[in-house]
Enzyme design. Sequence first.
Site, PDB file in Angstrom:
ATOM      1  N   CYS A  87       0.814  -1.228   0.000  1.00 27.44           N
ATOM      2  CA  CYS A  87       0.000   0.000   0.000  1.00 27.44           C
ATOM      3  C   CYS A  87       0.844   1.273   0.000  1.00 27.44           C
ATOM      4  CB  CYS A  87      -0.958   0.014   1.190  1.00 27.44           C
ATOM      5  SG  CYS A  87      -2.207  -1.269   1.115  1.00 27.44           S
ATOM      6  N   HIS A 335      -9.303   3.158  -2.334  1.00 31.38           N
ATOM      7  CA  HIS A 335      -7.937   2.792  -1.967  1.00 31.38           C
ATOM      8  C   HIS A 335      -7.363   1.818  -2.996  1.00 31.38           C
ATOM      9  CE1 HIS A 335      -4.475   1.716   0.265  1.00 31.38           C
ATOM     10  NE2 HIS A 335      -4.990   0.863   1.123  1.00 31.38           N
TER      11      HIS A 335
END
Length: 382
Positions: A87, A335
């Site tokens: 991430c 996201h």
Amino acid sequence: MDMIPVVVAARRTAIGTAGHALRDVPVEGLAAPVIAAVAEDVADLGLPVDDVVLGNCMGPGGNVARVSALAAGLGYGVPGLTVDRQCGSGLAAVLVAGQAVRAGEMGLVIAGGAESASTAPVRARRGPDGEAAEPYARAPFAPAGHPDPDMGPAAEALAAARGVSRERQDEYARRSHAKAVAARDAGRFAKEIVPVEGLAADQRPRVLRAASLARLPAAFVPGGTVTAGNSSPVSDGAAALAIVPEGLRAGLPGLRLRAGAVVGCDPALPGWGPVPAVRRVLERAGVELDRVAAVEIVEAFAAQVLAVTDALGLDPLGADDGRVCADGGALALGHPWGATGAVVVTRLFTRLVRSGAPPGTLGVATAAVGGGLGVAALFEVV
């Protein structure tokens, strides 16, 4: 001073919820339009693109950055490097590009990230006879003998460890959506978004009611506090930034990369990573956090954001509401794993450069990473 890296252009796609508007667009189909747009934004500099560095987590492999550079029409001479820090990949790609510029090895580098969760390949382990066995959900973030939680349970554990209540998580999520809706309606996203497949606005932001959030059940741990409402969705999207040395920006306004850091932390609590990462970049730059005007943190989970901001002395539900993710974040926008670290830098670029913040204004971008990492960068308006 002449070789200090400066971000002089920043673009992103609108972010689509996985399986929806961008479900049929492969990862290079997301990345190529923003790469091409950024290259066009800096065309007047007359600099060749020396490299494209993209974060990506879930495939399909084959050097996504190189494939995307070719798809963007940059020509055979532009190589491409794909970065995987999960991430934090998009922000890590910006740091890698900045290091190459600072070292004097490259001039114009386009950096960012792209993720198509919708088209990511299914992964499977081969059985002992060489035949494909059952698919697996994800690769391990840590080897056997170390904690390796999924991110949802890890956010729940961090909330428990740092005393982050369900009520605060829900309120933070509600505000993230409200901010994003206000920013979208006011046109503050317009100049950073490159339409792809007709999608020109983020799909997810909506008006959320506190009562509706309060009714949602725990998503990961029975009786827990982390829910679908205070967690970010799986998403598709891409972002790209143009980075040049200070001496070659020819007066273009931008964000000078003052310092960057990638750190490790306990893999049992990966959401903690931004705390040591932000502290390290501030220490390297000799800057106190109270001097930083804008903070963009990847909002994977409200629990994680609040644990981090509590530790850093920020109050996003109070005095720092307009300082931390002022236009909403991943809870509202989405996201896209490998891209999201570059999305937060794009947001900083809009908040500080496109808005005309005075030179010297500081901004921080940071992300937590599965396996126990934190990535952070400190930028200064020039």
